[in-house]
Design an enzyme around this catalytic site. Sequence first.
Site, short mmCIF file in Angstrom:
data_model
loop_
_atom_site.label_atom_id
_atom_site.label_comp_id
_atom_site.label_asym_id
_atom_site.label_seq_id
_atom_site.Cartn_x
_atom_site.Cartn_y
_atom_site.Cartn_z
N HIS A 45 -37.31 15.56 -0.82
CA HIS A 45 -37.01 15.78 -2.24
C HIS A 45 -35.58 16.21 -2.50
O HIS A 45 -34.91 15.64 -3.36
CB HIS A 45 -37.98 16.82 -2.82
CG HIS A 45 -37.77 17.04 -4.29
ND1 HIS A 45 -37.96 16.04 -5.22
CD2 HIS A 45 -37.36 18.14 -4.99
CE1 HIS A 45 -37.71 16.51 -6.44
NE2 HIS A 45 -37.33 17.78 -6.31
N SER A 56 -34.20 16.06 -9.65
CA SER A 56 -35.54 16.50 -10.03
C SER A 56 -35.63 16.76 -11.54
O SER A 56 -35.37 15.85 -12.33
CB SER A 56 -35.92 17.74 -9.20
OG SER A 56 -37.29 18.02 -9.30
N ASP A 76 -41.40 11.96 -0.62
CA ASP A 76 -41.01 13.12 -1.42
C ASP A 76 -42.27 13.96 -1.61
O ASP A 76 -43.26 13.47 -2.16
CB ASP A 76 -40.43 12.66 -2.76
CG ASP A 76 -39.87 13.79 -3.60
OD1 ASP A 76 -40.37 14.92 -3.50
OD2 ASP A 76 -38.95 13.54 -4.40
#
Length: 257
Positions: A225, A94, A195
């Site tokens: 995610h 991320s 996601d």
Amino acid sequence: MPLLPGCEPMRHDGSDEIGVLISHGFTGAPQSVRPWGQYLADRGLSVSVPLLPGHGTRWEDLAVTGWQDWYAALDHELRLLRRRCRQVFVGGLSMGGALALRLAARHGDAISGIAVVNPGMTFPRLQGHALPVLRHLVRSAPGITSDIRKEGPEEIGYTRVPLHAAHSLRTLFRLTRGELPQVTQPLLVMHSRVDHVVPPSDSALILRSVSSTDVTETVLENSYHVATLDHDAERIFADSHAFITRLAARKTARDGT
């Protein structure tokens, strides 16, 4: 402020040949990527998974930090690994993926390759436009953690997002997008088809913007995610290990050592 259980940083002194720096994401902690780091450590690599400033305690601590603090912490760890290891790779989940790409853009040949999972690169347009003003009126908003398809695993993270820090994250993404053409190292991008935090289009943006010629894209079909704790975790770990060892062997052969 005491750390939340499971948020401790990880460091493993393995091979002097290969070092790997892995970053967790925004409001998260090393716990979300520790299994990734442990997989690589178990195979003899030197691994560093730092706790970024403002994370792992309470959301109020994150509110007084910004992207410069998060980046500086990773930059420091990178320099330590560079002193120890002949080749260093960077990775992240991320926001950690964005930080890894910025490190690569700025450090050039000092980094041998990049492996990112669901890397963030954009901010939701509506929230982004409101943040510059809203952050002065509202301290925090509900957080998003544990976007995991698999039953059982839980991500350690904040249940609130400080808006000052969110505004800084938006700035980090904007700056990193502008530096993507400076990324020339081999790149492995692993992203989930579904996601709920970072859109897959962020990975597409990265793939079309970098200057790397050795690029691999892996679509994770069975994870959300936090894929490093999800069904596709073992594939992430194995693919990144294969990517790293392939590149390390190629460099060793090229250098004749």
